[in-house]
Scaffold this active site. Structure first.
Site, PDB file in Angstrom:
ATOM      1  CG  ASP A 166      80.785  59.537  12.706  1.00 52.31           C
ATOM      2  OD1 ASP A 166      80.403  58.377  12.466  1.00 52.31           O
ATOM      3  OD2 ASP A 166      80.649  60.478  11.906  1.00 52.31           O
ATOM      4  CG  ASP A 221      81.578  57.411   6.433  1.00 56.52           C
ATOM      5  OD1 ASP A 221      82.512  57.501   5.632  1.00 56.52           O
ATOM      6  OD2 ASP A 221      81.064  56.323   6.763  1.00 56.52           O
TER       7      ASP A 221
END
Length: 233
Positions: A18, A20
């Site tokens: 991922d 953020d």
């Protein structure tokens, strides 16, 4: 601690991150843009904590989750437009603050091996992701980039399935690393292993309850769990 799957299933061939809350600390700019977009439309501005908890979903779905009526996707799309305008203006002004978390650069370098594919699966759009990767000089490490432009929002498995198809790696040899329940459910729905990180936007207990095989507290611990040396982190 890692789960009890057999040894072959524990060997990662594809490691997908991922973005953020996992690789970059982008909460300042996300909160600023989200607050401004809601205010622009004369909507109640969500709390900073509510905004952080929505991070990981594709933008329109994150905004919808914060609206008085979460089913109003037409309004969510309008607010998303205002959000993107603010994000673009901040990038152009040079005041965009999105620092890497400690150990990211060293960890990515340590994992960039001939036998391992690296990827990203994020709720960002492609334009925003490419800007961030180029800004930090990390783009060349990743073989596959999957964004909100490529398929349904997390936790739907499609973007992770696309990454596996592109690299030819089976789910049992794929690891998804993220900070939210959306990431762990994405991994679970795609048949891959999920590893949570403790420094992001959802708590450890939530990550474990939604399919994380473990939650790590540092990138050094992450490399240990992937059987990769930690001397550089």
């Amino acid at each position: 601690m890692p789960d009890d799957r057999n040894a072959s299933a524990m060997i990662p061939r594809l490691i997908v991150f991922d973005f953020d809350g996992t690789l970059v600390d982008s909460q300042k700019v996300i909160i600023e843009c989200m607050s401004g977009a809601f205010d622009h439309h004369d909507l109640p501005v969500p709390t900073a904590n509510a905004i952080r908890r929505s991070v990981g979903l594709a933008l329109e779905y994150a905004i919808a989750s914060l609206l008085p009526d979460p089913k109003d996707m037409e309004l969510a799309t309008q607010v998303a437009g205002a959000y993107r305008e603010r994000a673009y203006a901040i990038r152009e002004s040079g005041s965009y603050e999105e620092p890497l978390f400690e150990g990211v650069r060293e960890t990515i370098a340590a994992l960039d091996l001939p036998e391992i594919w690296l990827g990203i699966a994020t709720g960002k759009n492609r334009r925003g992701l490419l800007h961030s990767l180029e800004r930090h000089g990390l783009h060349h490490h990743f073989a596959t980039l999957k964004t909100a432009d490529d398929g349904p929002s997390k936790p739907h498995p499609e973007i992770l399935q696309q990454a596996m198809n592109e690299t030819g790696v089976a789910p049992e040899h794929t690891v998804m690393i993220g900070d939210t329940t959306y990431d762990m459910l994405l991994a679970k729905n795609a048949g891959a292993r999920g590893i949570g990180v403790s420094w992001g936007y959802h708590g450890d207990a939530e990550l474990l309850a939604n399919g994380a095989s473990q939650v790590v507290e540092s990138f050094g611990e992450l490399l240990d769990s992937l059987s990769v040396g930690t001397s550089a982190v």
